[in-house]
Design an enzyme around this catalytic site. Structure first.
Site, PDB file in Angstrom:
ATOM      1  N   LYS A 274       0.851  -1.189   0.000  1.00  0.00           N
ATOM      2  CA  LYS A 274       0.000   0.000   0.000  1.00  0.00           C
ATOM      3  C   LYS A 274       0.888   1.240   0.000  1.00  0.00           C
ATOM      4  CE  LYS A 274      -3.117   2.654   3.021  1.00  0.00           C
ATOM      5  NZ  LYS A 274      -3.781   2.701   4.340  1.00  0.00           N
ATOM      6  N   ASP A 279      -2.494  10.620   3.160  1.00  0.00           N
ATOM      7  CA  ASP A 279      -3.894  10.225   3.347  1.00  0.00           C
ATOM      8  C   ASP A 279      -4.634  11.248   4.193  1.00  0.00           C
ATOM      9  OD1 ASP A 279      -6.302   8.913   3.477  1.00  0.00           O
ATOM     10  OD2 ASP A 279      -5.646   7.490   5.009  1.00  0.00           O
ATOM     11  N   LYS A 286     -10.282  13.037   7.665  1.00  0.00           N
ATOM     12  CA  LYS A 286      -9.851  12.653   9.010  1.00  0.00           C
ATOM     13  C   LYS A 286     -10.040  13.825   9.978  1.00  0.00           C
ATOM     14  CE  LYS A 286      -6.254   9.414   7.500  1.00  0.00           C
ATOM     15  NZ  LYS A 286      -6.807   8.190   8.097  1.00  0.00           N
ATOM     16  N   ASP A 297       1.612   6.595   5.353  1.00  0.00           N
ATOM     17  CA  ASP A 297       0.638   5.629   4.845  1.00  0.00           C
ATOM     18  C   ASP A 297       1.133   4.883   3.613  1.00  0.00           C
ATOM     19  OD1 ASP A 297      -1.739   4.452   5.560  1.00  0.00           O
ATOM     20  OD2 ASP A 297      -2.984   5.734   4.305  1.00  0.00           O
ATOM     21  N   ASP A 356     -12.048   7.048   3.491  1.00  0.00           N
ATOM     22  CA  ASP A 356     -10.851   6.853   4.316  1.00  0.00           C
ATOM     23  C   ASP A 356     -10.501   5.379   4.457  1.00  0.00           C
ATOM     24  OD1 ASP A 356      -8.685   7.715   5.790  1.00  0.00           O
ATOM     25  OD2 ASP A 356      -9.768   7.725   7.690  1.00  0.00           O
ATOM     26  N   GLU A 358      -9.373   3.659   2.012  1.00  0.00           N
ATOM     27  CA  GLU A 358      -8.855   3.706   0.641  1.00  0.00           C
ATOM     28  C   GLU A 358      -7.749   2.700   0.364  1.00  0.00           C
ATOM     29  OE1 GLU A 358      -5.565   5.026   2.663  1.00  0.00           O
ATOM     30  OE2 GLU A 358      -7.634   5.592   3.043  1.00  0.00           O
ATOM     31  N   ARG A 360      -7.409  -0.413   1.032  1.00  0.00           N
ATOM     32  CA  ARG A 360      -7.897  -1.697   0.504  1.00  0.00           C
ATOM     33  C   ARG A 360      -8.287  -1.591  -0.960  1.00  0.00           C
ATOM     34  NH1 ARG A 360     -12.372  -1.992   5.074  1.00  0.00           N
ATOM     35  NH2 ARG A 360     -10.633  -0.932   6.077  1.00  0.00           N
TER      36      ARG A 360
END
Length: 512
Positions: A274, A279, A286, A297, A356, A358, A360
């Site tokens: 990933k 993010d 967030k 991230d 959020d 994201e 996956r």
């Protein structure tokens, strides 16, 4: 990077700024560890008593400095705690040696040279001490004034410049091999740390891809970079959907290592990372206080990148392909909205209930791409869920998978190299929560067990019959607290050593 040398010199005769020795925590007080005999003798056998008088107990992470005895060329002795004394005739664990060496290396920032006289019984011990020194001496200072000159960002001191490992055998093949392995792994792990620590304004998806291209050229790797046009043509709806709100478009990078001719029939591992370079949460923004560290991230992609390069440097007889799913998750007029439906690379559709969640989505596309090559196993690595941090804390990552034996092997490999991990289940009853009335599935399910739900989502995008595991490194990927052992503040490089160890075991035929 700290320069390492193997030395057969006597502890008293080596010129250095400091001599590092080990001390363990015994039942009756501190116990002098092997390697410190010369210092103990010079103190007439009272080194343990002197250390105890100074407040030392031998506990892990403890550092005690004292004047070197007369006749020693190093002016200072640094006694570093190894933790509990091994049982009778027992050996110190590799992780105990690694942490002690790392603690000492951090303590000696600003020193030109240090001699390490820690317990080295064999090549494995040597490798652990070497790794600890190289990882513990790490400092990320590129953005500090004079940082590019090698200053330590915290205390203004340059990292330890040189370390001599006493008790090693410079001409011994096993010792030389252990040093070479430790150097390759530590250097690439530190490069992963650099990537994680780089501010997001300097590490966009394009910049990360360019960094990988440079490394590929340096180490003879094959690389393919899919830009936004290629992603759109290929139908990578997950990666494109996540990156839609950003002014910096996404990338999918494929980095491939193939062993030397004659070993090309070796097994094939695919690593998927990933790589959300920043993010914000997207439209599902967030809350305040949760954005400041979101440059980390992309730690999964950094770990995958580093592991592939390390496999190449070690010339392992296993094919390793790394997939870096790179995107920036930002809110804007073009961003994916909650309620939107994305058509993934696999052809499945996903209703986005929370932008959020994201990671996956980008992993789903990369997992399906990796599956098309039918590797022997796929491992994805991601800072995926806060739920995993709630379950396992900030120093342990979760291991999930579709094959219990493989999941167990990964857990064992992680613990072997000193990366705390824990096997987690994929309960089938949680799968129903991912059902969507609009699409094939939703990107969110039940709130309770959210880390496991994320694993179930990813499983949907693994090719049939392919062994797969998922490492959720959300907790240990970024250390917001004080440094400890060989772990710095900031990016840690978590999962690099686990992936490298998996590749070594596969190359050796020790995995089914």
């Amino acid at each position: 990077m700290t320069a390492l040398t193997l030395s057969t010199a006597a502890a008293s005769g080596l010129r250095a700024d400091a001599l590092v020795v080990g001390v363990a925590k015994g039942a009756g007080g501190p116990v002098v560890a092997p390697g410190a005999e010369a210092v103990d003798t010079a103190y007439d056998g009272t080194l343990a008593t002197v250390l105890e008088t100074l407040g030392a107990s031998g506990a892990e992470g403890e550092v005690t400095k004292l004047p070197a005895p007369a006749g020693f060329k190093a002016p200072v002795v640094v006694a570093v705690g190894l933790g509990a004394e091994p049982e009778e005739d027992g050996a110190y664990s590799g992780e105990a040696l690694r942490r002690a060496a790392g603690t000492a290396a951090r303590t000696l920032a600003g020193s030109r040279k240090a001699a390490f006289a820690l317990p080295i019984a064999d090549a494995a011990d040597l490798g652990a001490v070497a790794e600890g020194v190289l990882l513990g001496a790490y400092a990320f200072d590129a953005y500090k004034e004079n940082g590019r000159a090698g200053r330590n960002a915290k205390n203004g001191k340059a990292p330890l410049a040189e370390a001599a490992l006493l008790g090693a055998k410079p001409r011994d093949k096993a010792h030389k091999a252990a040093l070479a392995r430790a150097t390759a792994v530590a250097e690439e792990l530190n490069r992963a740390r650099d990537l994680v620590n780089t501010p997001p304004n300097d590490l966009s998806p394009q910049a990360f891809a360019a960094f990988a291209q440079t490394a590929a050229k340096e180490h003879g790797l094959k690389i393919q970079v899919l830009d936004e046009k290629a992603l759109a043509k290929g139908g990578y709806g997950g990666i494109l959907g996540v990156g839609a709100g950003s002014a910096t478009p996404p990338r999918l990078v494929k980095l491939s290592y193939t062993p030397a001719k004659g070993a090309r029939s070796a097994k094939h591992l695919a690593f998927v990372g990933k790589g959300i370079t920043y993010d914000s949460g997207g439209i599902s923004l967030k809350p305040a206080g949760h954005n400041e560290t979101m440059k980390c991230d992309m730690a999964g992609a950094a770990a995958v990148f580093a592991a592939v390069v390390a496999a190449a440097r070690l010339e392992l007889e296993v094919n390793v392909t790394g997939w870096l799913a790179l995107a920036e998750n930002m809110p804007s007029g073009s961003a994916t909205r909650p309620g939107d439906v994305l058509r993934m690379f696999s052809g499945k559709t996903v209703e986005v209930l929370n932008t959020d969640a994201e990671g996956r989505l980008v992993l789903a596309d990369a997992l399906w791409a990796a599956s098309q090559e039918e590797p022997d196993a796929i491992v994805d690595v991601a800072t995926l869920t806060g739920a995993m941090m709630l379950a396992l804390g900030s120093r342990t990552f979760g291991v999930m998978g579709n094959d219990e034996a493989f999941r167990t092997a990964l857990h064992v490999a992680a613990e072997e190299v000193g990366e705390p991990a824990w096997p987690m289940p994929l309960p089938e009853h949680l799968r129903k929560g991912l059902d969507s009335p609009t699409a094939d599935l939703a990107n969110m399910g039940e709130r309770m067990g959210g880390g496991l739900v994320a694993g179930l989502f990813l499983r949907e995008f693994v090719g049939e019959g392919i062994t797969w595991a998922h490492l959720d490194i959300a907790g240990p990927a970024f250390n917001e607290g004080a440094p400890f052992g060989y772990t710095p503040k900031g990016g840690t490089g978590t999962a690099v050593r686990t992936l490298v160890r998996l590749a070594e075991l596969t190359a050796a035929g020790d995995l089914g």
